[in-house]
Enzyme design. Sequence first.
Site, PDB file in Angstrom:
ATOM      1  N   SER A 129     -17.407  27.953 -17.421  1.00  0.00           N
ATOM      2  CA  SER A 129     -18.007  27.883 -16.078  1.00  0.00           C
ATOM      3  C   SER A 129     -17.455  28.970 -15.169  1.00  0.00           C
ATOM      4  CB  SER A 129     -17.716  26.502 -15.467  1.00  0.00           C
ATOM      5  OG  SER A 129     -18.053  26.473 -14.107  1.00  0.00           O
ATOM      6  N   TYR A 154     -10.961  19.810 -13.295  1.00  0.00           N
ATOM      7  CA  TYR A 154     -12.148  20.154 -14.106  1.00  0.00           C
ATOM      8  C   TYR A 154     -12.127  21.656 -14.415  1.00  0.00           C
ATOM      9  CZ  TYR A 154     -16.713  22.089 -14.891  1.00  0.00           C
ATOM     10  OH  TYR A 154     -17.737  22.844 -15.398  1.00  0.00           O
ATOM     11  N   LYS A 158     -11.532  24.033 -18.095  1.00  0.00           N
ATOM     12  CA  LYS A 158     -12.347  25.141 -18.613  1.00  0.00           C
ATOM     13  C   LYS A 158     -11.458  26.360 -18.894  1.00  0.00           C
ATOM     14  CE  LYS A 158     -16.326  23.146 -18.684  1.00  0.00           C
ATOM     15  NZ  LYS A 158     -16.938  22.794 -19.989  1.00  0.00           N
TER      16      LYS A 158
HETATM   17  C1  WQD Z   1     -23.952  24.311  -4.516  1.00  0.00           C
HETATM   18  C2  WQD Z   1     -23.944  24.564  -3.020  1.00  0.00           C
HETATM   19  C3  WQD Z   1     -22.566  23.039  -1.804  1.00  0.00           C
HETATM   20  C4  WQD Z   1     -24.858  19.415  -2.538  1.00  0.00           C
HETATM   21  C5  WQD Z   1     -20.622  22.818  -9.314  1.00  0.00           C
HETATM   22  C6  WQD Z   1     -19.437  22.964 -10.209  1.00  0.00           C
HETATM   23  C7  WQD Z   1     -19.742  23.975 -11.269  1.00  0.00           C
HETATM   24  C8  WQD Z   1     -20.964  23.532 -12.006  1.00  0.00           C
HETATM   25  C9  WQD Z   1     -22.141  23.430 -11.028  1.00  0.00           C
HETATM   26  C10 WQD Z   1     -20.314  22.225 -13.891  1.00  0.00           C
HETATM   27  C11 WQD Z   1     -22.562  24.414  -2.422  1.00  0.00           C
HETATM   28  C12 WQD Z   1     -24.024  22.877  -1.416  1.00  0.00           C
HETATM   29  C13 WQD Z   1     -24.421  20.736  -2.551  1.00  0.00           C
HETATM   30  C14 WQD Z   1     -25.328  18.844  -1.325  1.00  0.00           C
HETATM   31  C15 WQD Z   1     -24.908  20.930  -0.210  1.00  0.00           C
HETATM   32  N1  WQD Z   1     -20.743  22.301 -12.637  1.00  0.00           N
HETATM   33  N2  WQD Z   1     -24.463  21.474  -1.404  1.00  0.00           N
HETATM   34  N3  WQD Z   1     -25.342  19.623  -0.206  1.00  0.00           N
HETATM   35  O1  WQD Z   1     -20.331  23.214  -6.347  1.00  0.00           O
HETATM   36  O2  WQD Z   1     -21.489  25.456  -6.729  1.00  0.00           O
HETATM   37  O3  WQD Z   1     -20.861  24.049  -8.681  1.00  0.00           O
HETATM   38  O4  WQD Z   1     -21.756  22.469 -10.053  1.00  0.00           O
HETATM   39  O5  WQD Z   1     -20.152  23.131 -14.664  1.00  0.00           O
HETATM   40  O6  WQD Z   1     -18.652  24.068 -12.130  1.00  0.00           O
HETATM   41  O7  WQD Z   1     -18.369  23.427  -9.434  1.00  0.00           O
HETATM   42  O8  WQD Z   1     -22.718  23.326  -7.215  1.00  0.00           O
HETATM   43  O9  WQD Z   1     -24.818  22.225  -6.545  1.00  0.00           O
HETATM   44  O10 WQD Z   1     -22.603  21.064  -6.034  1.00  0.00           O
HETATM   45  O11 WQD Z   1     -23.255  23.077  -4.730  1.00  0.00           O
HETATM   46  O12 WQD Z   1     -24.924  21.617   0.821  1.00  0.00           O
HETATM   47  O13 WQD Z   1     -25.724  17.643  -1.239  1.00  0.00           O
HETATM   48  O14 WQD Z   1     -24.753  23.569  -2.406  1.00  0.00           O
HETATM   49  O15 WQD Z   1     -21.743  22.963  -0.645  1.00  0.00           O
HETATM   50  O16 WQD Z   1     -22.444  25.356  -1.380  1.00  0.00           O
HETATM   51  P1  WQD Z   1     -21.279  24.047  -7.125  1.00  0.00           P
HETATM   52  P2  WQD Z   1     -23.375  22.328  -6.158  1.00  0.00           P
END
Ligand code: WQD
Length: 344
Positions: A129, A154, A158
């Site tokens: 990741s 987590y 990785k």
């Molecule tokens: C993306 C953006 C949030 C939800 C994570 C893991 C990564 C991978 C993918 C496993 C961020 C914003 C999110 C919401 C929001 N997982 N957001 N409201 O955190 O980039 O990555 O998931 O492999 O390892 O870290 O993905 O989709 O959670 O967030 O504003 O209800 O959307 O703050 O900026 P992230 P995400």
Amino acid sequence: MDSRSYKILVTGGAGFIGSHTVVALHEAGFVPVIVDNFSNSQPSVLEGLEKITGHAFPFYQIDCNDRDAMAEVFAKEKLHGVIHFAAYKAVGESVREPLKYYHNNLNSLIVLLELMAERGVQNLVFSSSCTVYGQAEKLPVTEETPILPAESPYGNTKQISEEIIRDSVKAGMPIRGIALRYFNPIGAHPSGLIGELPLGVPNNLVPFIAQTAAGIRPELSVFGGDYETPDGTCIRDYIHVMDLAEAHVKSLQWLDQQSGKSLYDVFNVGTGRGNSVLEVIKTFEEQSGMPVNYKIVDRRPGDVIQIYGGVSKARRTLGWEARRGLAESMRDAWHWQQQLGKEA
Ligand code: WQD
């Protein structure tokens, strides 16, 4: 490369990325052998795979940590390679329950590597990741970008997993291993028969957007609107899950061309482009024709401000690059949500 009848073990093959990779493997002439314990997926995914491909692939409902059960799979199936997806992946949960993550994510990889060495299975593609980069100084991040201390257990699993594979190869284990560093997988298979199945309240942005548009969630919280980005919201590299799936096929095909030598290498798998949260919402609304009710709230602890990938190494070496854009991802995410709604 003639991949017909090559059996590929897909751990976590009923999961979001795993199930889409099963489709891509089948389309490339491989035979997927699925291992999944349904800890973060559902049996209905197997039905979706059968409808899409017309095949019921060999399936074993076992935990990758169960060495005896996994040994039986290796004994029964003449495996040509392994794609290892099975792992816990909720960042927040990993902070609350670190030992659960270290035990599950690391032990399952060690069991696999030991069985691969015992059975002479040499090709491994590992699901890593972009989280290993943390908040990089310089963007886009490349495979040479220094790895920062992980911001969650987590992410640390990785990083450690990559080191376990690298050190095993350095110690002379006859493994050809690739770690694919995913950015943010989104979207769904265009058929609407498989997609992201968040159990409970979605952590990730795109399923939450889709559920808000479907009326399942009253409002999307946008975590932070005051970041140092053009519109104040975080930036990520959102990649269509089918592009990501196809990167695994290209990786296996490349590994087959490296026969006779052990190796370990890493590749970024993203689009190379960054989009903000507000841009994702706007694109979803344009593609679905559905309004998304949202409110900007406080920042989410642990979020990096922006990250997107330099992906020229995968293009140059694996002959792979992302072909689908954000608009197509949003169309497919909405189509999948509409199918889910019908099932519900
Ligand atoms: C993306 C953006 C949030 C939800 C994570 C893991 C990564 C991978 C993918 C496993 C961020 C914003 C999110 C919401 C929001 N997982 N957001 N409201 O955190 O980039 O990555 O998931 O492999 O390892 O870290 O993905 O989709 O959670 O967030 O504003 O209800 O959307 O703050 O900026 P992230 P995400």
